[in-house]
Design a protein around this motif. Structure first.
Motif, mmCIF file in Angstrom:
data_model
loop_
_atom_site.group_PDB
_atom_site.id
_atom_site.type_symbol
_atom_site.label_atom_id
_atom_site.label_comp_id
_atom_site.label_asym_id
_atom_site.label_seq_id
_atom_site.Cartn_x
_atom_site.Cartn_y
_atom_site.Cartn_z
ATOM 1 N N SER A 50 -6.554 -8.090 5.327
ATOM 2 C CA SER A 50 -5.570 -8.856 6.083
ATOM 3 C C SER A 50 -5.082 -10.069 5.299
ATOM 4 O O SER A 50 -3.880 -10.357 5.245
ATOM 5 C CB SER A 50 -6.167 -9.294 7.421
ATOM 6 N N THR A 100 -2.700 -9.149 2.426
ATOM 7 C CA THR A 100 -1.490 -8.417 2.797
ATOM 8 C C THR A 100 -0.367 -9.387 3.153
ATOM 9 O O THR A 100 -0.576 -10.349 3.888
ATOM 10 C CB THR A 100 -1.774 -7.480 3.988
ATOM 11 N N ASN A 159 3.165 -10.859 4.770
ATOM 12 C CA ASN A 159 3.936 -10.797 6.009
ATOM 13 C C ASN A 159 5.413 -10.522 5.742
ATOM 14 O O ASN A 159 6.210 -10.439 6.669
ATOM 15 C CB ASN A 159 3.831 -12.130 6.776
ATOM 16 N N LYS A 205 -1.321 -5.799 8.735
ATOM 17 C CA LYS A 205 -2.005 -6.999 9.229
ATOM 18 C C LYS A 205 -2.296 -6.878 10.725
ATOM 19 O O LYS A 205 -3.360 -7.285 11.200
ATOM 20 C CB LYS A 205 -1.152 -8.246 8.950
ATOM 21 N N ARG A 210 -5.839 -6.865 12.544
ATOM 22 C CA ARG A 210 -6.125 -7.842 13.608
ATOM 23 C C ARG A 210 -6.731 -7.150 14.824
ATOM 24 O O ARG A 210 -7.733 -7.622 15.397
ATOM 25 C CB ARG A 210 -4.847 -8.573 14.012
#
Length: 203
Positions: A173, A176, A178, A187, A191
């Motif tokens: 995460s 990675t 956005n 992501k 999560r």
């Protein structure tokens, strides 16, 4: 009070092809609860012409956990000449839940398949089976070149539910971006998997 006896089981079997997913799932749950009494009707249902019935019957047999289902499930897998991928997947998951080592090895090996769809399907199967032997190869699949495979591997690790995978999911995460749709998707899957794990281990 729920009905009992062969007639009630036959009624539940008929509900396995209902168009409503909730009704099919409720019938499957009821059949699993009947255990031994539902075993033979479910084995017969593996040969039903309706793919929904075959899929739900396989799921129920895996959950009942009777090792006698190994042979008919393997035969059902061989008989899927119409190549119904969902039915094949659920039969394999049922076999894995029954502790069939060959099935688990097949899924693990599938994570190395040249076809990304095969790798993704193997990740899904390992998550649904829930065997901890799937954890190391799924961690490896978090680095797959296909974002689709990485997403399914992350989700599968969350489903298996072992807290040891938390650092690996956190690392993916964090690394990675956005900035792309694929990155945001991965992501989000991480999560949700982490949330699932934290809930399991802090409840």
């Amino acid at each position: 009070m729920s009905e009992s006896g062969p007639a009630a089981i036959e009624k539940l079997i008929r509900q396995l092809n209902n168009e409503a997913r909730a009704i099919r799932d409720d019938a499957t749950t009821e059949l699993v609860a009947r255990g031994e009494a539902a075993f033979e009707p479910l084995v017969t249902a593996l040969k039903d012409e309706n793919a929904l019935v075959r899929a739900q019957a396989a799921t129920a047999l895996g959950l009942i956990g009777d090792s006698r289902a190994l042979a008919p499930l393997n035969q059902a897998l061989a008989d899927e000449d119409d190549a119904d991928s969902e039915v094949c997947l659920l039969i394999m998951v049922a076999l894995g839940k029954l502790g069939d080592d060959e099935t688990i090895r097949f899924c693990v090996e599938g994570l190395q398949d040249p076809d990304s769809d095969e790798r993704a399907g193997s990740a899904v199967a390992l998550g649904m089976i829930g065997d901890k032997r799937g954890i190391p190869p799924l961690i490896g699949a978090l680095g797959d070149k296909s974002v689709n495979v990485r997403c399914f591997a992350a989700a599968a690790l969350g489903e298996i539910g072992d807290a040891s995978v938390i650092p690996h999911l956190e690392r993916v995460s964090q690394q990675t971006t956005n900035l792309t749709a694929d990155g945001r998707r991965l992501k989000e899957v991480c999560r949700l998997a982490l949330e699932n794990l934290f809930l399991r281990h802090n409840s």
